[in-house]
Design a protein around this motif. Structure first.
Motif, mmCIF file in Angstrom:
data_model
loop_
_atom_site.group_PDB
_atom_site.id
_atom_site.type_symbol
_atom_site.label_atom_id
_atom_site.label_comp_id
_atom_site.label_asym_id
_atom_site.label_seq_id
_atom_site.Cartn_x
_atom_site.Cartn_y
_atom_site.Cartn_z
ATOM 1 N N TYR A 112 0.838 -1.208 0.000
ATOM 2 C CA TYR A 112 0.000 0.000 0.000
ATOM 3 C C TYR A 112 0.871 1.254 0.000
ATOM 4 C CZ TYR A 112 -3.438 3.434 1.520
ATOM 5 O OH TYR A 112 -4.241 4.543 1.612
ATOM 6 N N ALA A 113 1.929 1.256 0.850
ATOM 7 C CA ALA A 113 2.804 2.422 0.925
ATOM 8 C C ALA A 113 3.512 2.675 -0.408
ATOM 9 C CB ALA A 113 3.830 2.230 2.042
ATOM 10 N N LEU A 114 3.949 1.604 -1.050
ATOM 11 C CA LEU A 114 4.619 1.755 -2.351
ATOM 12 C C LEU A 114 3.649 2.291 -3.403
ATOM 13 C CD1 LEU A 114 6.780 -1.512 -2.426
ATOM 14 C CD2 LEU A 114 7.653 0.841 -2.429
ATOM 15 N N THR A 115 2.405 1.793 -3.367
ATOM 16 C CA THR A 115 1.408 2.278 -4.325
ATOM 17 C C THR A 115 1.130 3.758 -4.104
ATOM 18 O OG1 THR A 115 0.389 0.076 -4.306
ATOM 19 C CG2 THR A 115 -0.871 1.853 -5.301
ATOM 20 N N GLN A 116 0.996 4.156 -2.850
ATOM 21 C CA GLN A 116 0.785 5.567 -2.541
ATOM 22 C C GLN A 116 1.955 6.431 -3.014
ATOM 23 O OE1 GLN A 116 -1.805 7.402 -0.227
ATOM 24 N NE2 GLN A 116 -2.855 5.895 -1.519
ATOM 25 N N SER A 117 3.165 5.872 -2.996
ATOM 26 C CA SER A 117 4.336 6.649 -3.404
ATOM 27 C C SER A 117 4.313 6.991 -4.894
ATOM 28 C CB SER A 117 5.620 5.876 -3.072
ATOM 29 O OG SER A 117 5.826 4.797 -3.970
ATOM 30 N N LEU A 118 3.476 6.298 -5.678
ATOM 31 C CA LEU A 118 3.378 6.606 -7.105
ATOM 32 C C LEU A 118 2.591 7.890 -7.362
ATOM 33 C CD1 LEU A 118 2.535 3.004 -8.424
ATOM 34 C CD2 LEU A 118 4.722 4.201 -8.670
ATOM 35 N N GLY A 119 1.686 8.227 -6.446
ATOM 36 C CA GLY A 119 0.786 9.354 -6.660
ATOM 37 C C GLY A 119 1.450 10.677 -6.944
ATOM 38 N N PRO A 120 2.462 11.081 -6.145
ATOM 39 C CA PRO A 120 3.053 12.410 -6.350
ATOM 40 C C PRO A 120 3.909 12.538 -7.605
ATOM 41 C CG PRO A 120 3.442 11.592 -4.101
ATOM 42 C CD PRO A 120 2.954 10.443 -4.907
ATOM 43 N N HIS A 121 4.017 11.489 -8.427
ATOM 44 C CA HIS A 121 4.900 11.545 -9.592
ATOM 45 C C HIS A 121 4.186 12.034 -10.851
ATOM 46 C CE1 HIS A 121 8.566 9.787 -7.893
ATOM 47 N NE2 HIS A 121 7.775 9.020 -7.177
ATOM 48 N N GLY A 122 3.061 12.694 -10.687
ATOM 49 C CA GLY A 122 2.392 13.309 -11.825
ATOM 50 C C GLY A 122 1.837 12.304 -12.822
ATOM 51 N N GLU A 123 1.842 12.693 -14.089
ATOM 52 C CA GLU A 123 1.213 11.866 -15.121
ATOM 53 C C GLU A 123 1.914 10.522 -15.305
ATOM 54 O OE1 GLU A 123 -1.681 12.586 -16.561
ATOM 55 O OE2 GLU A 123 -1.674 14.296 -15.205
ATOM 56 N N LEU A 124 3.232 10.479 -15.110
ATOM 57 C CA LEU A 124 3.927 9.199 -15.212
ATOM 58 C C LEU A 124 3.518 8.278 -14.065
ATOM 59 C CD1 LEU A 124 7.514 10.326 -16.297
ATOM 60 C CD2 LEU A 124 5.684 9.378 -17.718
ATOM 61 N N GLY A 125 3.274 8.869 -12.905
ATOM 62 C CA GLY A 125 2.764 8.081 -11.787
ATOM 63 C C GLY A 125 1.359 7.562 -12.067
ATOM 64 N N VAL A 126 0.551 8.383 -12.745
ATOM 65 C CA VAL A 126 -0.797 7.950 -13.132
ATOM 66 C C VAL A 126 -0.718 6.750 -14.076
ATOM 67 C CG1 VAL A 126 -2.863 8.619 -14.425
ATOM 68 C CG2 VAL A 126 -1.883 10.194 -12.753
ATOM 69 N N ASP A 127 0.227 6.781 -15.017
ATOM 70 C CA ASP A 127 0.410 5.636 -15.923
ATOM 71 C C ASP A 127 0.670 4.357 -15.140
ATOM 72 O OD1 ASP A 127 0.065 7.170 -18.181
ATOM 73 O OD2 ASP A 127 2.210 7.534 -18.475
ATOM 74 N N ALA A 128 1.539 4.440 -14.136
ATOM 75 C CA ALA A 128 1.858 3.263 -13.334
ATOM 76 C C ALA A 128 0.639 2.786 -12.546
ATOM 77 C CB ALA A 128 3.013 3.583 -12.387
ATOM 78 N N LEU A 129 -0.150 3.716 -12.035
ATOM 79 C CA LEU A 129 -1.351 3.348 -11.273
ATOM 80 C C LEU A 129 -2.406 2.712 -12.179
ATOM 81 C CD1 LEU A 129 -1.544 6.508 -8.998
ATOM 82 C CD2 LEU A 129 -1.161 4.162 -8.215
ATOM 83 N N LEU A 130 -2.546 3.235 -13.393
ATOM 84 C CA LEU A 130 -3.494 2.645 -14.338
ATOM 85 C C LEU A 130 -3.077 1.220 -14.706
ATOM 86 C CD1 LEU A 130 -4.221 5.707 -16.658
ATOM 87 C CD2 LEU A 130 -5.709 4.730 -14.916
ATOM 88 N N GLU A 131 -1.773 0.992 -14.742
ATOM 89 C CA GLU A 131 -1.300 -0.381 -14.992
ATOM 90 C C GLU A 131 -1.710 -1.298 -13.844
ATOM 91 O OE1 GLU A 131 2.909 -2.850 -15.429
ATOM 92 O OE2 GLU A 131 2.879 -0.683 -15.813
ATOM 93 N N LEU A 132 -1.597 -0.813 -12.604
ATOM 94 C CA LEU A 132 -2.001 -1.622 -11.455
ATOM 95 C C LEU A 132 -3.507 -1.865 -11.429
ATOM 96 C CD1 LEU A 132 0.240 -0.175 -8.587
ATOM 97 C CD2 LEU A 132 0.398 -2.429 -9.650
ATOM 98 N N LEU A 133 -4.279 -0.938 -12.024
ATOM 99 C CA LEU A 133 -5.732 -1.142 -12.096
ATOM 100 C C LEU A 133 -6.094 -2.360 -12.939
ATOM 101 C CD1 LEU A 133 -7.473 2.341 -12.496
ATOM 102 C CD2 LEU A 133 -7.594 0.767 -10.584
ATOM 103 N N ARG A 134 -5.169 -2.789 -13.784
ATOM 104 C CA ARG A 134 -5.417 -3.951 -14.638
ATOM 105 C C ARG A 134 -4.799 -5.233 -14.058
ATOM 106 N NH1 ARG A 134 -4.094 0.246 -18.309
ATOM 107 N NH2 ARG A 134 -1.910 -0.448 -18.416
ATOM 108 N N ASP A 135 -4.248 -5.139 -12.854
ATOM 109 C CA ASP A 135 -3.586 -6.290 -12.254
ATOM 110 C C ASP A 135 -4.607 -7.358 -11.836
ATOM 111 O OD1 ASP A 135 -0.596 -6.744 -11.112
ATOM 112 O OD2 ASP A 135 -2.061 -7.775 -9.849
ATOM 113 N N GLU A 136 -4.156 -8.601 -11.803
ATOM 114 C CA GLU A 136 -5.043 -9.699 -11.409
ATOM 115 C C GLU A 136 -5.341 -9.678 -9.912
ATOM 116 O OE1 GLU A 136 -3.291 -13.338 -12.644
ATOM 117 O OE2 GLU A 136 -3.538 -12.945 -14.799
ATOM 118 N N ASP A 137 -4.459 -9.087 -9.127
ATOM 119 C CA ASP A 137 -4.633 -9.057 -7.670
ATOM 120 C C ASP A 137 -5.637 -7.963 -7.292
ATOM 121 O OD1 ASP A 137 -4.435 -8.803 -4.917
ATOM 122 O OD2 ASP A 137 -2.271 -9.106 -4.877
#
Length: 309
Positions: A112-137
């Motif tokens: 959870y902490a690592l996922t939250q750390s993606l947020g402040p990275h702007g649009e590139l962080g959004v790209d990474a979060l959108l990738e996690l939205l497609r994860d099987e977990d």
């Protein structure tokens, strides 16, 4: 530091001689003492303060220094500072490494902490979060949605719309919350789909988000809620009408003023006050004779503030 000034004032040169023979506060090496006195030398060209104003300046300096240091250590400051000097490609690789670490991590708090750390990275962080939205977990999808709620972006709309139809209940709920946070008309359609969800609290959350967006489609749903057998659902229906702030909801709010539950009647009074139209005032005046003293107090206050008699 203030004690030093007081002792110097009381004992003069005798204390000054003692001070030169002993370390300040703790028995530390001389190099540490010189480091401590560095701000005095920078600001005042002396090793120790002679005035209260000098103490205040140095304390302010240390306060700002500690706040700056803590922001680097505890608010992702090092990451943001480092990312400012990375190329976009290097930043993508760095964030891809975090995503890989999230997927491999077994401790959910660390994930959870690592996922939250993606947020402040702007649009590139959004790209990474959108990738996690497609994860099987499903847990990773949930953490990604929560982070997108805290760091909303226009680009997240499509991803959140898909998450609103996720098979996992918590993912759908957080997706509805995040869609409401976006505050854009494009969020209305996926939120309307959540009104058909099988889980009650997801439907209620979507209702509140839609009302905040000014979607008049929620009025019929809210009017059904205020006739529910559940006191909580009736109160939620009133709150939705408040959030919408539409005069179209006045007949339903007036109906709630005769509800058998005191809590619902109180919410209805607050709702009518917030609507604040000329039509609301006579409706409120009709409730001045409510049997409950607390409700009457609410009504009297609302009527007075709306300029009634």
């Amino acid at each position: 530091l203030m004690e030093e000034l007081n002792m110097k004032r009381q004992h003069g040169e005798k204390y000054e001689a003692y001070r030169k023979s002993a370390p300040f506060l703790f028995p530390v090496p001389a190099v540490v003492g010189r480091a401590f006195s560095l701000p005095f030398r920078l600001f005042f060209r002396k090793d120790r303060p002679h005035r209260r104003r000098e103490v205040a300046v140095v304390l302010a300096f240390y306060t700002l220094l500690l706040i700056g240091a803590s922001s680097l250590f505890y608010s992702g400051g090092w990451d943001r500072l480092a990312s400012a000097f990375r190329s976009d490609e290097a930043q993508r690789e760095y964030l891809a490494g975090i995503v890989t670490e999230i997927r491999q991590e077994e401790n959910w708090r660390r994930q959870y902490a690592l996922t939250q750390s993606l947020g402040p990275h702007g649009e590139l962080g959004v790209d990474a979060l959108l990738e996690l939205l497609r994860d099987e977990d499903p847990d990773l999808r949930e953490y990604a949605v929560i982070t997108l709620r805290d760091f909303p972006s226009e680009r997240t709309l499509d991803g959140l719309a898909v998450a609103a139809m996720d098979p996992t209940e918590d993912v759908r709920w957080h997706a509805g919350e995040a869609l409401g946070t976006l505050g854009t008309p494009g969020a209305i359609d996926p939120l309307l789909l959540l009104l058909e969800d099988s889980v009650s609290h997801i439907r209620i959350s979507a209702l509140h988000s839609l009302a905040a967006l000014g979607a008049s489609e929620v009025i019929p749903v809210a009017s059904e809620l205020i006739r529910s057998e559940s006191v909580r659902e009736r109160a939620d229906g009133v709150k939705v009408l408040v959030a919408l702030g539409a005069a179209d909801g006045l007949p339903f709010l007036a109906e709630c003023l005769s509800d058998e539950d005191q809590w619902v009647r109180e919410e209805a009074v607050i709702a009518l006050f917030r609507v604040g139209t000329g039509e609301a005032l006579p409706v409120l005046e009709g409730a001045l004779a409510d049997e409950d003293p607390t409700v009457r107090m609410y009504v009297e206050e609302a009527v007075e503030r709306l300029g009634g008699s």
